[in-house]
Design an enzyme around this catalytic site. Structure first.
Site, PDB file in Angstrom:
ATOM      1  N   CYS A   1     -51.168   6.984 -22.909  1.00 49.10           N
ATOM      2  CA  CYS A   1     -52.057   6.144 -22.113  1.00 49.10           C
ATOM      3  C   CYS A   1     -52.063   6.542 -20.650  1.00 49.10           C
ATOM      4  O   CYS A   1     -51.539   5.830 -19.786  1.00 49.10           O
ATOM      5  CB  CYS A   1     -51.653   4.687 -22.272  1.00 49.10           C
ATOM      6  SG  CYS A   1     -51.586   4.226 -23.997  1.00 49.10           S
ATOM      7  N   GLU A   2     -52.612   7.688 -20.344  1.00 49.86           N
ATOM      8  CA  GLU A   2     -52.763   8.197 -18.981  1.00 49.86           C
ATOM      9  C   GLU A   2     -53.975   9.122 -19.013  1.00 49.86           C
ATOM     10  O   GLU A   2     -54.078   9.942 -19.922  1.00 49.86           O
ATOM     11  CB  GLU A   2     -51.569   9.089 -18.568  1.00 49.86           C
ATOM     12  CG  GLU A   2     -50.222   8.460 -18.614  1.00 49.86           C
ATOM     13  CD  GLU A   2     -49.792   7.860 -17.288  1.00 49.86           C
ATOM     14  OE1 GLU A   2     -50.466   8.118 -16.262  1.00 49.86           O
ATOM     15  OE2 GLU A   2     -48.810   7.116 -17.294  1.00 49.86           O
TER      16      GLU A   2
ATOM     17  N   ARG B   1     -38.728  31.715 -16.871  1.00 52.13           N
ATOM     18  CA  ARG B   1     -40.032  31.774 -17.513  1.00 52.13           C
ATOM     19  C   ARG B   1     -40.358  33.126 -18.150  1.00 52.13           C
ATOM     20  O   ARG B   1     -40.850  33.201 -19.276  1.00 52.13           O
ATOM     21  CB  ARG B   1     -41.102  31.457 -16.459  1.00 52.13           C
ATOM     22  CG  ARG B   1     -42.494  31.311 -16.997  1.00 52.13           C
ATOM     23  CD  ARG B   1     -43.491  31.200 -15.839  1.00 52.13           C
ATOM     24  NE  ARG B   1     -43.073  30.279 -14.816  1.00 52.13           N
ATOM     25  CZ  ARG B   1     -43.372  28.975 -14.803  1.00 52.13           C
ATOM     26  NH1 ARG B   1     -44.124  28.469 -15.755  1.00 52.13           N
ATOM     27  NH2 ARG B   1     -42.940  28.187 -13.828  1.00 52.13           N
TER      28      ARG B   1
ATOM     29  N   PRO C   1     -33.843  35.059 -14.071  1.00 50.40           N
ATOM     30  CA  PRO C   1     -35.161  34.863 -14.670  1.00 50.40           C
ATOM     31  C   PRO C   1     -35.136  33.717 -15.685  1.00 50.40           C
ATOM     32  O   PRO C   1     -34.192  33.570 -16.451  1.00 50.40           O
ATOM     33  CB  PRO C   1     -35.422  36.191 -15.388  1.00 50.40           C
ATOM     34  CG  PRO C   1     -34.054  36.668 -15.761  1.00 50.40           C
ATOM     35  CD  PRO C   1     -33.166  36.259 -14.612  1.00 50.40           C
TER      36      PRO C   1
HETATM   37  C1  LIG Z   1     -35.829  27.354 -11.958  1.00 53.17           C
HETATM   38  C2  LIG Z   1     -34.905  28.314 -11.348  1.00 53.17           C
HETATM   39  C3  LIG Z   1     -34.884  29.654 -11.778  1.00 53.17           C
HETATM   40  C4  LIG Z   1     -35.829  30.199 -12.818  1.00 53.17           C
HETATM   41  O1  LIG Z   1     -37.151  30.225 -12.366  1.00 53.17           O
HETATM   42  P1  LIG Z   1     -38.279  30.939 -13.263  1.00 53.17           P
HETATM   43  O2  LIG Z   1     -39.503  30.752 -12.470  1.00 53.17           O
HETATM   44  O3  LIG Z   1     -38.316  30.228 -14.562  1.00 53.17           O
HETATM   45  O4  LIG Z   1     -37.888  32.364 -13.405  1.00 53.17           O
HETATM   46  C5  LIG Z   1     -33.946  30.494 -11.224  1.00 53.17           C
HETATM   47  N1  LIG Z   1     -33.074  30.063 -10.280  1.00 53.17           N
HETATM   48  C6  LIG Z   1     -33.085  28.795  -9.827  1.00 53.17           C
HETATM   49  C7  LIG Z   1     -32.098  28.376  -8.800  1.00 53.17           C
HETATM   50  C8  LIG Z   1     -33.985  27.879 -10.336  1.00 53.17           C
HETATM   51  O5  LIG Z   1     -33.997  26.621  -9.876  1.00 53.17           O
END
Ligand SMILES: *Cc1c(COP(=O)(O)O)cnc(C)c1O
Length: 415
Positions: free
Chosen positions: A343-344, A276, A274
């Site tokens: 500037c976008e 996010r 995990p």
């Molecule tokens: C980005 C990523 C995650 C985490 O994804 P979330 O959406 O932030 O939970 C886990 N494993 C891999 C291989 C990733 O590239």
């Protein structure tokens, strides 16, 4: 429970006033809550308590050393995607024996560093990568533990830029090639097969695709077992979404109870990656209104944070709530485009928000703890923001604001 709430009309992080933080450390400034990070980690870990598991926090979501150190103290492992992230984990006191290394483009040097550190496992994404890893491990006189990241061809129903488990994506080994590749891996010197996994995307708001992906992966695990290839773990990746606006993602308890029982009696440890969901709601981006500007069609609030600080709105059209730090004496308001100085025309943090705004006032961009600072850049020669961690009523500067002098110091002109 939110760790960012109004007290006497002023938005706080735990017991610390965001206004005081802005006065002390300046803006733009990311502010994280230790209690929020801790609560998110504990809830996630506890949801899987009934099954042998390891949480490997996905470092790329927020890679500040103080954040990594907090998770390390809570017992977390880590999912890294570069040699740089490995050094961050080691620098933050993380246990290398709980590190998995993902990514489609691992260099030989990154492989050597990870082997030397003694990581738990390489999540291998192609046949060519497996061959390189075998050579690197042989030269180092070691053995690389390997889990193939399999592409289960499951639609995660998320933004196309963060869907990673579809057949057309660059990630993972195609499902139909996986068995053959395991058979080849078994013959390779210096490779030890330890698991199987997938990661199908990010910001998923439904458990169905996770369940479908896990079932596909477990089917492969059973066929490998029948072939005499025993696995120690299955890795379901990350991707559990959070509520930014009106989404209704599954609670971690529901996510866990949809997944863990599917392992049945198999002697497989469950690995989770995990990102996010552990950090998203634990951070806000503090910014100050520079100008209010009335256009012929729209009203703009030009703030001192921009797409280089928080890229998600520009990149994914992502929605973040924007709150006034002081809500004293508010009534009504007008629709505003909250934009930065870059500037976008894509440089916006929020669009069409009804707010009553004043020049020089402070705003908090909510749920900015994930993929905020970690995706920031120096575009427009803007030094990156400061980062502050709140712990109760205490505030700690965990990353100094950059200076322009630091940015220029690496560059030279011709003689
Ligand atoms: C980005 C990523 C995650 C985490 O994804 P979330 O959406 O932030 O939970 C886990 N494993 C891999 C291989 C990733 O590239």
């Amino acid at each position: 429970m939110s760790h960012f709430e109004y007290k006497n009309g002023e938005l706080h992080a735990e017991s610390a006033s965001l206004r005081q933080i802005a006065e002390r450390f300046g803006t733009p400034c990311y502010v994280y809550s230790r209690a929020a990070l801790t609560a998110a980690y504990r809830a996630f870990d506890a949801a899987f308590a009934g099954h042998d598991h390891l949480v490997c926090y996905a470092v790329k979501a927020n890679s500040n050393l103080a954040v990594l150190n907090l998770f390390a103290r809570l017992g977390s492992g880590f999912d890294i995607v570069s040699g740089g992230e490995l050094q961050r984990v080691l620098g933050a006191g993380g246990d290398p024996a709980k590190v998995v290394f993902s990514g489609v483009g691992k260099s030989a040097e990154e492989m050597r560093e990870a082997l030397a550190a003694g990581i738990l496992c390489f999540n291998v994404e192609s046949e060519a990568e497996l061959a390189r890893l075998s050579r690197v491990a042989a030269r180092a006189g070691g053995t690389a533990a390997v889990s193939l990241r399999v592409n289960p061809d499951v639609d995660p129903r998320t933004h196309p830029y963060i869907a990673t488990g579809l057949r057309q994506n660059k990630f993972g080994v195609p499902y139909r090639d996986a068995l053959d590749l395991y058979r080849r891996a078994r013959e390779l010197p210096n490779i030890a097969i330890s698991g199987i996994g997938c990661h199908i995307g990010s910001q998923l708001t439904d458990v169905t695709p996770f369940v479908a992906a896990l079932d596909r992966i477990l089917e492969l695990a059973d066929r490998l077992q029948a072939d005499g290839i025993a696995l120690a773990h299955v890795d379901i990746g990350g991707g559990l979404g959070i509520r930014y606006h009106d989404e209704s993602p599954p609670r971690v308890e529901d996510y866990a109870s949809a997944l863990a029982p599917r392992l049945g009696r198999r002697a497989l440890k469950l690995l989770l990656e995990p990102g996010r969901v552990l950090v998203g709601h634990a951070g806000v981006l503090l910014t100050r209104v520079e100008y209010l500007k009335r256009g012929p069609e729209k009203n703009f609030a030009v703030v001192d944070a921009a797409m280089n600080d928080l890229m998600r709105p520009a990149l994914y059209d992502a929605w973040h709530d924007v709150l006034p730090v002081s809500r004293a004496g508010r009534s009504g308001g007008a629709p505003y485009e909250i934009v930065g100085p870059v500037c976008e025309s894509g440089d916006f943090l929020a669009r069409g928000r009804t707010l009553e705004l004043r020049e020089a006032e402070l705003l908090a961009v909510m749920a900015a703890g994930a993929y905020g600072m970690s995706m920031s850049s120096n575009y427009n020669t803007r030094p990156r923001a400061a980062e502050v961690m709140v712990d109760g009523g205490d505030t700690y500067l965990v990353r100094e604001r950059e200076t322009v002098a630091q940015l220029l110091a690496r560059e030279t002109i011709l003689p």
